[in-house]
Design an enzyme around this catalytic site. Structure first.
Site, PDB file in Angstrom:
ATOM      1  N   TYR A 271     -14.563  21.306 -23.300  1.00 49.66           N
ATOM      2  CA  TYR A 271     -13.111  21.274 -23.517  1.00 49.66           C
ATOM      3  C   TYR A 271     -12.497  22.636 -23.217  1.00 49.66           C
ATOM      4  CZ  TYR A 271      -8.668  21.372 -26.009  1.00 49.66           C
ATOM      5  OH  TYR A 271      -7.343  21.546 -26.334  1.00 49.66           O
TER       6      TYR A 271
ATOM      7  N   SER B  44      -5.396  26.349 -25.110  1.00 46.48           N
ATOM      8  CA  SER B  44      -6.121  26.332 -26.384  1.00 46.48           C
ATOM      9  C   SER B  44      -6.890  27.617 -26.607  1.00 46.48           C
ATOM     10  CB  SER B  44      -7.093  25.145 -26.394  1.00 46.48           C
ATOM     11  OG  SER B  44      -8.027  25.247 -27.450  1.00 46.48           O
TER      12      SER B  44
ATOM     13  N   LEU C 233       1.201  18.146 -22.872  1.00 42.63           N
ATOM     14  CA  LEU C 233       0.369  18.214 -24.074  1.00 42.63           C
ATOM     15  C   LEU C 233      -0.832  17.282 -24.008  1.00 42.63           C
ATOM     16  CD1 LEU C 233       3.226  18.025 -26.774  1.00 42.63           C
ATOM     17  CD2 LEU C 233       2.536  19.981 -25.367  1.00 42.63           C
TER      18      LEU C 233
ATOM     19  N   GLU D 264      -9.731  27.706 -27.518  1.00 42.14           N
ATOM     20  CA  GLU D 264     -11.105  27.433 -27.097  1.00 42.14           C
ATOM     21  C   GLU D 264     -11.424  28.071 -25.744  1.00 42.14           C
ATOM     22  OE1 GLU D 264     -13.550  25.899 -28.769  1.00 42.14           O
ATOM     23  OE2 GLU D 264     -12.339  25.409 -30.526  1.00 42.14           O
TER      24      GLU D 264
ATOM     25  N   LEU E 145      -3.090  10.397 -16.825  1.00 38.47           N
ATOM     26  CA  LEU E 145      -3.371  11.659 -16.146  1.00 38.47           C
ATOM     27  C   LEU E 145      -4.329  11.491 -14.967  1.00 38.47           C
ATOM     28  CD1 LEU E 145      -3.757  14.155 -19.142  1.00 38.47           C
ATOM     29  CD2 LEU E 145      -1.795  13.878 -17.619  1.00 38.47           C
TER      30      LEU E 145
ATOM     31  N   GLY F 150       1.511  13.137 -23.544  1.00 39.61           N
ATOM     32  CA  GLY F 150       0.887  13.181 -24.865  1.00 39.61           C
ATOM     33  C   GLY F 150       1.898  13.049 -25.984  1.00 39.61           C
ATOM     34  N   ILE F 151       2.958  12.295 -25.740  1.00 43.34           N
ATOM     35  CA  ILE F 151       4.057  12.193 -26.719  1.00 43.34           C
ATOM     36  C   ILE F 151       3.639  11.507 -28.012  1.00 43.34           C
ATOM     37  CG2 ILE F 151       4.955   9.991 -25.827  1.00 43.34           C
ATOM     38  CD1 ILE F 151       7.798  11.133 -26.330  1.00 43.34           C
ATOM     39  N   THR F 152       2.613  10.642 -27.961  1.00 39.25           N
ATOM     40  CA  THR F 152       2.226   9.912 -29.173  1.00 39.25           C
ATOM     41  C   THR F 152       1.240  10.691 -30.044  1.00 39.25           C
ATOM     42  OG1 THR F 152       0.454   8.776 -27.972  1.00 39.25           O
ATOM     43  CG2 THR F 152       2.604   7.665 -28.093  1.00 39.25           C
TER      44      THR F 152
ATOM     45  N   ASP G 247       1.255  16.781 -31.831  1.00 44.76           N
ATOM     46  CA  ASP G 247       2.256  17.728 -31.330  1.00 44.76           C
ATOM     47  C   ASP G 247       3.401  17.013 -30.632  1.00 44.76           C
ATOM     48  OD1 ASP G 247       0.412  19.509 -32.254  1.00 44.76           O
ATOM     49  OD2 ASP G 247       0.036  20.484 -30.338  1.00 44.76           O
TER      50      ASP G 247
ATOM     51  N   ARG H 196      -2.500  14.727 -37.950  1.00 47.26           N
ATOM     52  CA  ARG H 196      -3.702  15.087 -37.222  1.00 47.26           C
ATOM     53  C   ARG H 196      -4.587  13.855 -37.077  1.00 47.26           C
ATOM     54  NH1 ARG H 196      -5.434  18.005 -33.212  1.00 47.26           N
ATOM     55  NH2 ARG H 196      -6.086  20.085 -33.824  1.00 47.26           N
TER      56      ARG H 196
END
Length: 327
Positions: free
Chosen positions: A154, A130, A85, A132, A64, A8-10, A13, A189
């Site tokens: 989620y 999270s 991430l 959540e 993933l 999730g580098i792009t 976070d 974001r």
């Protein structure tokens, strides 16, 4: 030179974490999905620096839901630290695509843990959990011992992933950390998140590019912090002597309505003239009282949030104003 791998580098976070690790002298590798879009906007400033990209920053295609590509990257990079991430992170969207949300977020984490299990030198593992996972908790604020009670797909997927991280830590001795991240925002974001939507709309209306903003339930409250502070917590958690789970939160609740009022005030507009309610944007189930107690992170990691809610929303709104003024 320590070596880190980020899934999730792009994302929001991932991009801030990349900058932080590069500043600290790391060699940084990132997994990116092979899609038709080549958008890497959050990292473009690093791509354009020949002293960084291809020298200390490297990207690798992997998904993933594709264990072969994930394993290949993991075995070739052999990271000292692994920051997980990636995943389908939009709560509202998870009701529409629950199966793929669970496959990416829950099973993707399990696949990664299994691959780490096979490595001779296991990296320290950070999982971005999270708030959540708590759903509608009986206690507020929540801490690391609060029972999981998710109310959306989620949150359910993240609860599974967090519990698997704990199992691999306790059963197999992995240095595996759950960072239970409460809502954190920034100018990076995604545009489909309500904070960014509001800040962008306020700037767009100010510039005469938009007339109204349609929102669902503006009474909903969240514990909102700044993404830059939270990635600092991620790094600190892997530098600690033992693997622990941590809450990263501000401990302060703010409503969507407060986001609206702060964003519109930042551009000298009266929100009442522009904000409209749209019942189609209401969620089937809304988490309640999600407010975090980060005292453990403060005590063990010396971690503190440094950006206030008002500073964050004003920064996001001004960033949208600058961005839209150039288009």
């Amino acid at each position: 030179m320590p070596r880190a791998l980020i899934t999730g580098i792009t994302g929001q976070d991932g991009s801030y974490l990349t900058e932080l690790l590069l500043e600290k002298g790391y060699e940084v590798h990132g997994m990116v999905r092979r899609t038709s879009s080549l958008d890497r906007s959050r990292l473009v400033h690093l791509f354009r620096d020949p002293a960084i990209y291809g020298q200390r920053l490297f990207l690798h295609y992997a998904d993933l839901d594709d264990p072969t590509t994930m394993r290949r990257v993991l075995m070739s990079v052999e990271p000292d630290e692994l920051y997980h991430l990636a995943g389908q992170s939009h709560v509202g969207l998870s009701f529409e695509i629950p199966e793929s949300t669970c496959d990416m977020t829950a099973m993707g984490t399990l696949r990664l843990l299994e691959m780490v299990q096979d490595m001779r030198q296991k990296p320290r593992f950070f999982h971005a959990a999270s708030s959540e996972i708590f759903g509608q908790p009986a206690q507020a604020p929540q801490d690391e011992n609060t029972p999981y009670a998710p109310v959306n797909p989620y949150g359910c997927a993240k609860a599974f992933a967090a519990q698997m991280v704990t199992i691999y830590r306790k059963t197999f001795g992995h240095f595996a950390v759950n960072g239970i991240m409460f809502n954190h925002e920034s100018p990076r974001r995604g545009e489909n998140f309500v904070t960014r939507k509001i800040c962008r709309a306020a700037a767009s209306i100010k510039l005469g590019k938009q007339k109204d903003l349609m929102l669902g339930d503006t009474s909903a409250k969240r514990d909102w912090g700044c993404a830059r502070d939270y990635v600092q917590g991620m790094w600190l958690s892997l530098q600690h002597g033992t693997a622990e789970d941590y809450i990263f939160a501000t401990g302060k609740l703010h409503s969507v309505q407060e986001v609206v009022e702060t964003a519109f005030a930042a551009v000298n507009l009266d929100w009442r003239q522009h904000v409209r309610k749209d019942n189609r944007l209401l969620r089937p189930a809304e988490p309640q009282r999600l407010c975090g107690n980060a005292s453990k992170a403060r005590r063990l990691l010396n971690w503190e949030p440094t950006t206030t809610f008002r500073q964050l929303i004003e920064e996001m709104t001004q960033a949208e104003l600058a961005l839209l003024a150039d288009t």
